[in-house]
Design a protein around this motif. Structure first.
Motif, PDB file in Angstrom:
ATOM      1  N   TYR A  76       1.436  13.815 -33.932  1.00 55.67           N
ATOM      2  CA  TYR A  76       2.263  14.675 -33.106  1.00 55.67           C
ATOM      3  C   TYR A  76       2.962  13.724 -32.091  1.00 55.67           C
ATOM      4  N   ARG A  80      -1.771  10.169 -27.737  1.00 59.66           N
ATOM      5  CA  ARG A  80      -2.220   9.001 -27.261  1.00 59.66           C
ATOM      6  C   ARG A  80      -3.812   9.059 -26.916  1.00 59.66           C
ATOM      7  N   ASP A  82      -7.185   9.328 -24.582  1.00 58.14           N
ATOM      8  CA  ASP A  82      -7.154   9.486 -22.979  1.00 58.14           C
ATOM      9  C   ASP A  82      -8.289   8.435 -22.489  1.00 58.14           C
ATOM     10  N   LYS A 173      -8.967  23.916 -36.920  1.00 60.08           N
ATOM     11  CA  LYS A 173      -9.273  25.210 -36.693  1.00 60.08           C
ATOM     12  C   LYS A 173      -8.547  26.266 -37.562  1.00 60.08           C
ATOM     13  N   ASP A 176      -6.078  31.866 -36.546  1.00 62.17           N
ATOM     14  CA  ASP A 176      -6.663  33.413 -36.333  1.00 62.17           C
ATOM     15  C   ASP A 176      -5.739  34.274 -35.518  1.00 62.17           C
ATOM     16  N   THR A 210      -2.579  25.175 -25.279  1.00 62.90           N
ATOM     17  CA  THR A 210      -2.424  24.393 -24.374  1.00 62.90           C
ATOM     18  C   THR A 210      -3.620  23.629 -24.131  1.00 62.90           C
ATOM     19  N   GLY A 211      -3.942  22.871 -25.273  1.00 66.83           N
ATOM     20  CA  GLY A 211      -5.205  21.877 -25.199  1.00 66.83           C
ATOM     21  C   GLY A 211      -4.353  20.625 -24.884  1.00 66.83           C
ATOM     22  N   SER A 212      -5.291  19.541 -25.056  1.00 71.00           N
ATOM     23  CA  SER A 212      -4.773  18.098 -25.048  1.00 71.00           C
ATOM     24  C   SER A 212      -3.796  17.801 -26.011  1.00 71.00           C
ATOM     25  N   SER A 213      -3.480  18.310 -27.331  1.00 72.01           N
ATOM     26  CA  SER A 213      -2.429  18.115 -28.149  1.00 72.01           C
ATOM     27  C   SER A 213      -1.142  18.586 -27.656  1.00 72.01           C
ATOM     28  N   GLN A 216       0.147  17.001 -24.327  1.00 69.54           N
ATOM     29  CA  GLN A 216       0.817  15.539 -24.555  1.00 69.54           C
ATOM     30  C   GLN A 216       2.174  15.700 -25.285  1.00 69.54           C
ATOM     31  N   ARG A 233      -3.039  30.791 -23.950  1.00 69.69           N
ATOM     32  CA  ARG A 233      -3.999  31.927 -23.699  1.00 69.69           C
ATOM     33  C   ARG A 233      -4.934  31.556 -22.353  1.00 69.69           C
ATOM     34  N   THR A 234      -5.504  30.100 -22.411  1.00 76.06           N
ATOM     35  CA  THR A 234      -6.174  29.723 -21.267  1.00 76.06           C
ATOM     36  C   THR A 234      -5.680  28.521 -20.911  1.00 76.06           C
ATOM     37  N   LYS A 353     -14.450  21.821 -20.038  1.00 74.11           N
ATOM     38  CA  LYS A 353     -13.577  21.708 -21.314  1.00 74.11           C
ATOM     39  C   LYS A 353     -13.040  20.442 -21.190  1.00 74.11           C
ATOM     40  N   GLY A 405      -6.356  23.596 -32.183  1.00 75.73           N
ATOM     41  CA  GLY A 405      -7.504  22.711 -32.082  1.00 75.73           C
ATOM     42  C   GLY A 405      -8.216  22.662 -33.400  1.00 75.73           C
ATOM     43  N   TRP A 518     -14.762  24.169 -26.899  1.00 73.01           N
ATOM     44  CA  TRP A 518     -14.871  23.849 -28.343  1.00 73.01           C
ATOM     45  C   TRP A 518     -16.349  22.920 -28.356  1.00 73.01           C
TER      46      TRP A 518
HETATM   47  O1  N01 Z   1      -7.309  21.501 -29.245  1.00 78.09           O
HETATM   48  P1  N01 Z   1      -8.031  22.271 -28.093  1.00 78.09           P
HETATM   49  P2  N01 Z   1      -6.473  20.198 -29.089  1.00 78.09           P
HETATM   50  N1  N01 Z   1      -4.046  32.376 -29.904  1.00 78.09           N
HETATM   51  O2  N01 Z   1      -9.111  23.135 -28.753  1.00 78.09           O
HETATM   52  C1  N01 Z   1      -5.233  27.632 -28.267  1.00 78.09           C
HETATM   53  C2  N01 Z   1      -9.181  15.844 -28.485  1.00 78.09           C
HETATM   54  N2  N01 Z   1      -7.884  15.158 -28.112  1.00 78.09           N
HETATM   55  O3  N01 Z   1      -5.945  19.695 -30.209  1.00 78.09           O
HETATM   56  O4  N01 Z   1      -8.279  27.734 -24.879  1.00 78.09           O
HETATM   57  C3  N01 Z   1      -3.600  31.538 -28.852  1.00 78.09           C
HETATM   58  O5  N01 Z   1      -8.393  21.593 -26.839  1.00 78.09           O
HETATM   59  C4  N01 Z   1      -6.510  27.297 -27.238  1.00 78.09           C
HETATM   60  O6  N01 Z   1      -6.607  28.671 -26.331  1.00 78.09           O
HETATM   61  P3  N01 Z   1      -8.051  28.840 -25.841  1.00 78.09           P
HETATM   62  C5  N01 Z   1      -9.591  16.226 -27.083  1.00 78.09           C
HETATM   63  O7  N01 Z   1     -11.010  15.852 -27.186  1.00 78.09           O
HETATM   64  C6  N01 Z   1      -7.651  14.028 -27.577  1.00 78.09           C
HETATM   65  O8  N01 Z   1      -5.719  20.399 -28.151  1.00 78.09           O
HETATM   66  O9  N01 Z   1      -9.145  29.157 -26.972  1.00 78.09           O
HETATM   67  N3  N01 Z   1      -3.947  30.422 -28.352  1.00 78.09           N
HETATM   68  C7  N01 Z   1      -5.945  26.009 -26.581  1.00 78.09           C
HETATM   69  O10 N01 Z   1      -5.318  26.272 -25.542  1.00 78.09           O
HETATM   70  C8  N01 Z   1      -9.451  17.522 -27.185  1.00 78.09           C
HETATM   71  O11 N01 Z   1     -10.199  18.297 -26.196  1.00 78.09           O
HETATM   72  C9  N01 Z   1      -6.496  13.604 -27.173  1.00 78.09           C
HETATM   73  O12 N01 Z   1      -7.922  29.960 -25.048  1.00 78.09           O
HETATM   74  C10 N01 Z   1      -4.874  29.777 -29.163  1.00 78.09           C
HETATM   75  C11 N01 Z   1      -5.471  25.332 -27.824  1.00 78.09           C
HETATM   76  O13 N01 Z   1      -5.222  26.415 -28.646  1.00 78.09           O
HETATM   77  C12 N01 Z   1      -9.626  18.175 -28.623  1.00 78.09           C
HETATM   78  O14 N01 Z   1      -9.327  16.972 -29.291  1.00 78.09           O
HETATM   79  C13 N01 Z   1      -5.363  14.464 -27.430  1.00 78.09           C
HETATM   80  C14 N01 Z   1      -5.529  30.555 -30.349  1.00 78.09           C
HETATM   81  C15 N01 Z   1      -6.563  24.435 -28.665  1.00 78.09           C
HETATM   82  O15 N01 Z   1      -6.802  23.508 -27.769  1.00 78.09           O
HETATM   83  C16 N01 Z   1      -8.891  19.265 -28.866  1.00 78.09           C
HETATM   84  O16 N01 Z   1      -7.482  19.219 -28.510  1.00 78.09           O
HETATM   85  C17 N01 Z   1      -5.458  15.547 -28.248  1.00 78.09           C
HETATM   86  C18 N01 Z   1      -4.940  31.756 -30.627  1.00 78.09           C
HETATM   87  N4  N01 Z   1      -5.451  32.409 -31.750  1.00 78.09           N
HETATM   88  C19 N01 Z   1      -6.671  15.953 -28.553  1.00 78.09           C
HETATM   89  N5  N01 Z   1      -6.450  29.614 -30.871  1.00 78.09           N
HETATM   90  C20 N01 Z   1      -6.401  12.402 -26.233  1.00 78.09           C
HETATM   91  O17 N01 Z   1      -7.030  11.648 -26.382  1.00 78.09           O
HETATM   92  C21 N01 Z   1      -6.654  28.458 -30.200  1.00 78.09           C
HETATM   93  N6  N01 Z   1      -5.637  28.634 -29.251  1.00 78.09           N
HETATM   94  C22 N01 Z   1      -5.547  12.618 -25.487  1.00 78.09           C
END
Ligand code: N01
Length: 884
Positions: A76, A80, A82, A173, A176, A210-213, A216, A233-234, A353, A405, A518
């Motif tokens: 995506y 990068r 972290d 994941k 859902d 709004t996780g890491s992906s 970024q 959501r969070t 987290k 995620g 997670w």
């Molecule tokens: O996934 P995440 P990610 N309705 O699980 C939301 C690594 N990583 O791919 O928190 C609405 O963190 C969910 O909301 P909530 C790194 O270790 C590293 O972003 O469940 N929202 C959350 O906001 C990271 O921690 C890098 O309430 C929904 C988001 O989706 C891990 O991978 C870069 C939902 C998921 O966030 C995962 O990161 C990228 C729903 N039904 C990833 N279901 C780097 O090195 C889920 N969400 C920088």
């Protein structure tokens, strides 16, 4: 299918259960291997390299079309790592450091992928990797001691060893959200981004997550799209990457010596050398604290932030200070106060987290084409053909991006249908959460290894360091089996249970379990809520893995044609925070008390006590004097803050009848007072050798009588008393209970005996098992007894209460014993003897604790539930809620 590796060809035939790598010519070379590895990410690649070096035949099966694992799939925009790139790189081949130059502090995904490809080229890895293929099922065949694997191309291959190098965050994941299939526009997942890229220009884009992906990619997508709507959501905590050239201090450290730099990372807590604070965030001025936070914000990364103060991840108050610092950064960056507040995380401690690292994330919400939808206020009702229906608004999109995620740490492993011994599937075995030994193996699944599996530091560390450590451990293990003429290895159930316990114990002394992360499996509906990685750190974990090997593979059973070697056992049984305390004490090289005079020992123990945490505030503390058996005794009264009168507990301090005072057990008395809402009167008594047996016992009883007579004047409820004491004080509390019974008063309604001395017999097993290494040693107990009582006096019930003529009609008791304590068995014996005499008694054996754990208030988080039970017992004494 590619050919098998050169050196040895496949050395194990299906009819050969005896040897590994014996050098025989292969006859089924393309279907039978010493080792099959799933995944050609950084783990699988290095493992293949190691296995080749050992002359073993190996095949890597990879679903993608090339190497790179997570960096192959996660393309995506803005992806990068972290962890800084010079750290997030292999160390096994020093030449790589010469031939590869990172362009930035945090290299972008295409560069990391090119690095993986460069390593594959340099070591000619691809010829043993079968790409675009999945392993669909794996079944252990007991008759041949081999794994039978069915792959997505319809073939069956066999191998002696089977290794899941599938990565921790590789199984997306399942979405859902209702109606996901209905959307007629473009749908993308950050975790499966199209290789050819996506043109978002002029489009209306919705991003869910709004996780890491997401954090970024959002700034980059916002710059391209006509409109971008972020569904949150969070909210998450994110700090700036401050990306750019590799920092000079990093280059300097590497220039000083790369091997030393790498070695230091291997023995660091998170696989990256950073400064680890030994200061509490609460112990410094606000000015100093903010300056430190600013420095980390400007120059540090996520590991520096977490380690900025020693208690960030264990003390909620310390954690909240860092949370508020980040929230203030968000408020200062985002122009619209309502949006800023919605972006501020408030429902979990920072660091529980995964902290995110961004470039311009919060600033993005100041763009006119970006909107934040707070799903807590406006939940999604359904995805529709044209967009997203919130409960109160319909939004239309051309593109929806799911950044939702992964089914982390276990998803990719149980995603393959793995069946072990006796038809047990890994899914069944892990139905209540993953059960591994060291995160490397599972009971019932011989010769199945996992790299960075659940129960190992993995995602809490620089993955490169953890990957290399696991690969080396596994390769060395296979090599050792071969050298020993053994063919299978498997952990014992006891070793697995012990490790799972240890992983949980570690998590439970941190704030980590408080978040719906997670890490806890909480992001996937229906997944057991279990802390998945090991929070003890890379350094401690490496020590443990090395110890297991040095101890003849403790916790493993290995078999071969000549029989089996089973070395059952649990590798870490002491509570993690107790272990940390023991390690800190060992580092101080303290002298042993039994080598000192009584006066020196008192001075020494006072000096140690002066450094401890103070314990909680109580309503009032009054120091006073009361008449003892042969002169005045000092006491300290602890009064709860609640309105009195209160029940009274007479408390006797520990110290082997030689040391201690009402000062020495002060934190414990405060804690018991606050938790039980009772007055504690901590009484001093005459000490040996100046006043030998039975002076202490006589003083204890005299003091109890005086307190009973003066209960009302002390602010207590007259009539009933409880007694309590730790160690020698527990001995005195037990004896006072007997003396009061025999004298017909005062009326004692309960006795709380904490790791008490109950007998002068040194032959019980706990004296041998815990003779040394747990602070109270067997020689020190001898030293205490020698100071206190002549051998002929020791058998008196006034010294050894277990030897009383009868134990009938004594007050209800709670007896607390600690697993690693020479006094453990005599405490347990007293509980049994009281019960046999008809006394209501509750025995609380404390797993993993040592003799000095109980008074270590505010130092040992693992002691909190125990002290809560002790306080509950005190309350129960006064409400006739007799312990069961
Ligand atoms: O996934 P995440 P990610 N309705 O699980 C939301 C690594 N990583 O791919 O928190 C609405 O963190 C969910 O909301 P909530 C790194 O270790 C590293 O972003 O469940 N929202 C959350 O906001 C990271 O921690 C890098 O309430 C929904 C988001 O989706 C891990 O991978 C870069 C939902 C998921 O966030 C995962 O990161 C990228 C729903 N039904 C990833 N279901 C780097 O090195 C889920 N969400 C920088």
């Amino acid at each position: 299918m590619g050919t098998i590796i050169g050196a040895g060809a496949s050395m194990l035939r299906e009819d050969d259960v005896s040897t590994i790598g014996s050098g025989a010519e292969a006859t089924t070379a393309d279907v039978d291997f010493d080792v099959v590895v799933v995944g050609a990410g950084f783990a699988g690649m290095y493992l293949l390299h190691r296995l080749r070096g050992l002359g073993l035949s190996a095949r890597v099966i990879e679903a993608g079309a090339d190497v790179g694992g997570t960096w192959y799939w996660n393309r995506y925009p803005g992806a990068r790592c972290d962890i800084q790139s010079v750290d997030y790189s292999y160390s096994f081949d020093p030449e790589l450091d010469e031939t590869w130059k990172w362009t930035e502090k945090y290299a972008p995904q295409p560069e990391i992928l090119r690095y993986a490809q460069h390593v594959a080229d340099k070591h000619d890895l691809r010829r043993d990797i079968q790409f675009s293929t999945r392993v669909e099922s794996a079944v252990w065949d007991e008759s041949t001691s081999r794994w039978q694997l069915r792959t997505s191309d319809g073939r069956t291959i066999t191998s002696r060893f089977y290794v899941m190098a599938t990565g921790c965050l590789s199984m997306p994941k399942e979405v859902d959200i209702a109606g996901t299939d209905r959307f007629a526009g473009e749908v993308y997942f950050t975790s499966r981004w199209p290789h050819e890229g996506v043109d978002l220009s002029g489009k209306r884009v919705g991003v869910i997550g709004t996780g890491s992906s997401a954090i970024q990619s959002i700034p980059i997508m916002a710059a391209e799209a006509a409109q971008l709507t972020v569904f949150q959501r969070t909210p998450n905590f994110s700090m700036p990457a401050n990306n750019g050239p590799i920092p000079q201090e990093k280059l300097d450290a590497l220039a000083k010596g790369r091997p030393q730099y790498r070695e230091a990372a291997r023995w660091s807590g998170a696989g990256v050398t950073v400064e680890i604070s030994t200061t509490s965030a609460l112990a410094v001025s606000e000015e100093e604290r903010l300056a430190k936070y600013e420095d980390v914000w400007e120059h540090g990364g996520i590991i520096q932030a977490i380690n900025s103060y020693m208690d960030n991840l264990v003390n909620p108050a310390a954690n909240e200070l860092l949370c508020e610092f980040v929230r203030n950064k968000i408020r200062a960056t985002v122009n619209d106060p309502e949006t800023a507040e919605a972006l501020c995380p408030k429902t979990f401690p920072i660091g529980t987290k995964r902290l995110c690292v961004d470039t311009g994330y919060y600033e993005t919400f100041n763009r006119p084409n970006v909107r934040l939808v707070d799903l807590r206020e406006h939940p999604i009702a359904s995805i529709t053909e044209t967009g997203v229906d919130l409960v109160d608004e319909s939004l239309e999109f051309d593109v929806i991006v799911f950044a939702t995620g992964f089914d982390a740490m276990t998803g990719a492993i149980v995603g393959v249908d793995i069946t072990g011994r006796d038809g047990l599937t890994l899914k069944q075995a892990w139905s209540e959460g993953p059960k591994t030994y060291l995160g490397l193996m599972a009971a019932g699944f011989p010769n199945l290894f996992m790299i960075t599996g659940p129960g190992s530091p993995s995602v809490l560390s620089n993955m490169m360091v953890s990957i290399e450590q696991h690969v080396d451990w596994i390769a060395d293990c296979i090599d050792q089996l071969r050298a020993d003429g053994l063919s299978t290895i498997e952990p014992t159930p006891a070793a697995v249970d012990g490790w799972v316990q240890h992983v949980n114990d570690y998590a439970n002394i941190t704030l980590m379990p408080q978040a719906n992360s997670w890490y806890m499996g909480a992001n996937v509906p229906g997944k057991p809520r279990v802390f998945l990685p090991y929070a003890g750190g890379v350094d401690r974990y490496r020590t443990i893995c090395n110890e297991v090997v040095a101890d003849d593979y403790l916790g493993f059973e290995r078999r071969g044609p000549d029989g089996q070697r089973r070395n059952d056992g649990v590798v870490r049984r002491v509570q993690p925070d107790v272990q940390l305390m023991l390690e800190a004490m060992a580092g101080m090289n303290l002298p042993t008390m039994d080598s000192m005079s009584a006066a020196e020992a008192r001075e020494f123990s006072n000096a140690i006590a002066a450094q401890r945490a103070p314990g909680p505030d109580v309503g009032e503390i009054v120091d006073g004097v009361l008449p003892g058996a042969a002169g005045d005794l000092t006491y300290r009264l602890y009064r709860p803050a609640s309105p009195g009168p209160h029940p009274i507990v007479v408390y006797f301090h520990g110290g082997g009848w030689v040391l201690g005072s009402h000062d020495s057990d002060d934190p414990l008395c405060r804690d018991l007072c606050v938790r039980s809402d009772a007055i504690l009167v901590s009484v001093d008594y005459r000490h040996a050798p100046e006043a030998r047996f039975p002076a202490a016992a006589d003083d204890a009883f005299a003091a109890t009588q005086w307190i009973a007579e003066n209960a009302a004047a002390l602010g207590g409820i007259p009539g009933d008393l409880a007694v309590a004491g730790w160690s020698a004080g527990g001995n005195l509390a037990a004896i006072v209970s007997q003396l009061a019974r025999d004298a017909g008063g005062p009326r004692i309604v309960g006795q709380l005996l904490l790791t008490p001395v109950t007998d002068c017999d040194f032959s019980r097993a706990s004296y041998t098992e815990n003779a040394d290494g747990y602070v109270l040693t067997t020689p020190l107990m001898h030293w205490f007894w020698n100071h206190y009582a002549d051998p002929e006096d020791r058998t008196s019930p006034k010294a050894s209460p277990i030897r009383a003529e009868t134990l009938a009609d004594l007050p209800p008791a709670m007896i607390v014993t600690c697993e690693f304590d020479p006094l453990r068995d005599e405490g347990a014996a007293y509980a049994e003897a009281l019960a046999a005499a008809g006394v209501p008694v509750r025995h609380l054996p404390c797993r993993g604790q040592i003799h000095t754990s109980l008074p270590a208030v505010d130092m040992l988080l693992s002691g909190v539930p125990i002290r809560a039970e002790m306080a509950a017992a005190i309350r129960g004494f006064f409400t006739a809620n007799v312990p069961a």
